[in-house]
Scaffold this active site. Structure first.
Site, short mmCIF file in Angstrom:
data_model
loop_
_atom_site.label_atom_id
_atom_site.label_comp_id
_atom_site.label_asym_id
_atom_site.label_seq_id
_atom_site.Cartn_x
_atom_site.Cartn_y
_atom_site.Cartn_z
N GLY A 182 0.81 -1.21 0.00
CA GLY A 182 0.00 0.00 0.00
C GLY A 182 0.85 1.26 0.00
CB SER A 183 0.00 4.67 1.13
OG SER A 183 -1.17 4.78 0.33
CB THR A 184 4.39 1.70 3.51
OG1 THR A 184 4.08 0.46 2.87
CG2 THR A 184 3.54 1.83 4.76
#
Length: 603
Positions: free
Chosen positions: A314-316
């Site tokens: 995801g956004s990491t």
């Protein structure tokens, strides 16, 4: 010659010659050989002559001293080194010793204890039925039918029960069954139960490593050493010191157990990584198991989700994309990208979760977690450069550590622009969570990619072999945007749980792939944070598999509401244990380059 003259002194030497000795005047060629003379002396010694009785007593006494000394010595040796049954003399069946495993502070994590196992020699069993009845009476968990079949054979050796208790040994001994005996063995025990189980692994009944560090030690030569008979006692072996901190691991596991139950997640995992040494200070993966009784260890849901499981992060992953753009020089901290509307690519439209619908600068793209802005940074680099950067950051190859278990990333079969767009914000490429954490560690530690380790080591040792993957200025920019996200973005919830600590972080929420399609109601949530943000020492990572929305989260199941909250609690409990006391005075000028460039958020 008469008897009166038989023992008279010789005129030349004055010595007394026995009556069988030749006279001096005899020819030398007729003298008896030394062997003959000794034989004749021994013959006379054992004749019934009074003058020889003293010598005979001394000789017989010496003989019995040697005989009984030999017997006593042999019996003592046998008592200290009991003879094994025939099938065990090769040394492969009886459990060999293993070295202690200790944590970074010297606390024992795994050790050997002495125990015994019961064996039988069926050919010496007089009545197999009676022996079976007696043995199952004191060892009720034995299968009577199976034992009777084994005792009814003509074999020379069979196991009855491995690794029994001292009380059980006493009860079996009292039975006095001929053909039943005991073999001393080493049994592996783990004093802390499931704490650290996925790092330690476990060993089988023969004390052979099956998983984790236990298997790693065997692969490093311990098994061969035992085979050659050089590892019969743990005292022969140096303890293996891990990077693990038992106190921090126990605290993290406690918070993760409570969080997994509270958010009704299918599974969960957490990691504490020293970004300057690569040491894994804590690793927890739930559900776990007790290595003292690892009956559940091989179940599918007991995998080590930090290393063996691979997930879309995801956004990491946006941190990697921003670092790529800044490090290439094609973007700087003040660059602006169009994040209005949506980004169309063929029949697909990329949208933001909570879009600002306006142009965003680089720090805003990170703080507002803009998929559109991140995708535009990646497209600016191009597919080959994007793939090369991820390769350099260790995201496209299997991560190698001391753990024998690991999984390779899942890459798209044909990597095109659409793949670069989705991978830029964490979809379309699945990696092990610790693999992603290692890359983010490089983004904040000054730019060196340090491979994680489960063994204790110094920063000098780690940095000496770590490649420089980004510039130090890029590393400062990444620390800066992660700190901004803790103040103004999705990391704020975690920040609220750790007053007195200067942290930075990033959330990540990815839809799970079920049967080849993204499931909108099944999420994998991630929170990654650094502490302290101006000069990071530790990176904290928490993941939840399928957490559920709750009334208190307004039905949301995204990372900020679950993984972020749990990470904040883990940091609050473990930071003091790891030597990071709270400091309520923020650093005066934590990001000097960003301040000089007038980056958004510095004023």
């Amino acid at each position: 010659m008469n008897s009166d003259n038989a023992n008279m002194p010789d005129n030349a030497t004055g010595t007394v010659l026995p009556d069988y000795a030749p006279m001096p005047e005899q020819d030398a060629a007729q003298r008896l050989s030394r062997r003959t003379r000794l034989w004749m002396f021994a013959r006379d010694l054992f004749r019934l002559r009074a003058d020889r009785s003293g010598q005979r007593v001394v000789l017989v006494g010496l003989f019995f001293v040697v005989l009984f000394g030999t017997l006593i010595g042999r019996l003592s040796w046998m008592a200290m080194h009991p003879k094994l049954p025939g099938e065990l003399r090769g040394g492969n069946t009886v459990a060999a010793a293993r070295p202690d495993i200790i944590d970074r502070n010297g606390i024992v994590l795994a050790t050997d204890i002495k125990t015994v196992s019961v064996f039988a020699e069926p050919r010496n069993i007089i009545d197999a039925d009676e022996a079976t009845e007696l043995l199952t009476a004191v060892l009720p968990d034995l299968d009577a039918r199976d034992l009777r079949e084994k005792l009814s054979t003509n074999r020379g050796f069979v196991w009855v029960k491995r690794q029994i208790t001292p009380r059980q040994q006493e009860e079996v001994h009292r039975l006095g069954i001929p053909g039943v005996g005991f073999v001393p063995e080493n049994k592996r025990v783990y004093p802390n139960g499931p704490v650290g189980a996925h790092i330690l692994g476990f060993s089988n009944v023969d004390n052979e490593g099956i998983a984790g560090i236990e298997k790693y030690m065997d692969n490093q030569g311990l098994k061969a050493l035992a085979g050659y008979g050089f590892a019969r006692s743990a005292d022969d072996l140096e303890p293996v010191q891990l990077s693990l901190d038992l106190r921090a691991t126990a605290a993290a596991r406690d918070e993760l157990v409570k969080g997994m139950a509270h958010f009704k997640a299918k599974a969960a995992a957490s990691l504490i990584l020293d970004v300057n040494t690569g040491e894994v200070v804590s690793l927890v993966s739930l559900p776990d198991y007790d290595p003292n009784n690892p009956v559940d260890a091989l179940k599918e849901d007991r995998i080590n989700r930090m290393i063996v499981g691979v997930f879309e992060m995801g956004s990491t992953f946006k941190a990697l994309t921003l670092a790529m753009g800044l490090d290439s020089g094609k973007a700087n901290i003040n660059s602006i990208y169009d994040a209005r509307g949506g980004l169309r690519y063929g029949r697909f439209t990329i949208k933001d979760y909570k879009g600002k619908n306006r142009p965003l600068n680089v720090p805003e793209i990170f703080v507002y977690s803009s998929n559109i802005g991140t995708a535009r940074i990646a497209l600016q680099q191009g597919v080959p450069a994007h793939r090369a950067f991820l390769k350099k950051m260790g995201q496209l190859d299997r991560m190698r550590t001391e753990m024998p278990e690991s999984s390779a990333p899942l890459l798209p079969p044909n990597w095109g622009e659409l793949n670069t767009i989705t991978i830029s914000y964490g979809h379309g490429l699945a990696v092990a969570p610790m693999q992603a954490a290692s890359a983010v560690g490089a983004l904040v530690n000054g730019g060196q990619l340090i491979n994680p380790t489960f063994l204790k080591r110094s920063e000098e040792e780690a940095r000496a072999v770590a490649p420089q993957v980004i510039k130090p200025e890029t590393s400062e920019a990444m620390r800066f945007v992660m700190r901004l996200n803790a103040e103004r973005g999705s990391a704020g919830k975690a920040n609220a749980y750790v007053p007195g600590y200067f942290i930075g972080g990033k959330t990540g929420t990815a839809d799970k792939v079920i049967n080849g399609r993204y499931a909108k109601n099944k999420n994998f949530t991630t929170f990654m944070t650094i502490m302290p943000a101006d000069n990071p020492k530790y990176l904290f990572l928490t993941v939840y598999d399928e957490p559920q929305g709750l009334p208190e989260t307004y039905g949301f199941a995204t990372a900020g509401w679950n993984a972020g909250v749990t990470t904040g609690k883990i940091m609050a409990r473990t930071a003091p244990l790891l030597g990071l006391p709270p400091n309520f005075d923020p650093p005066a000028n934590p990001f000097p380059t960003m301040a000089r460039l007038g980056a958004w958020g510095t004023r």
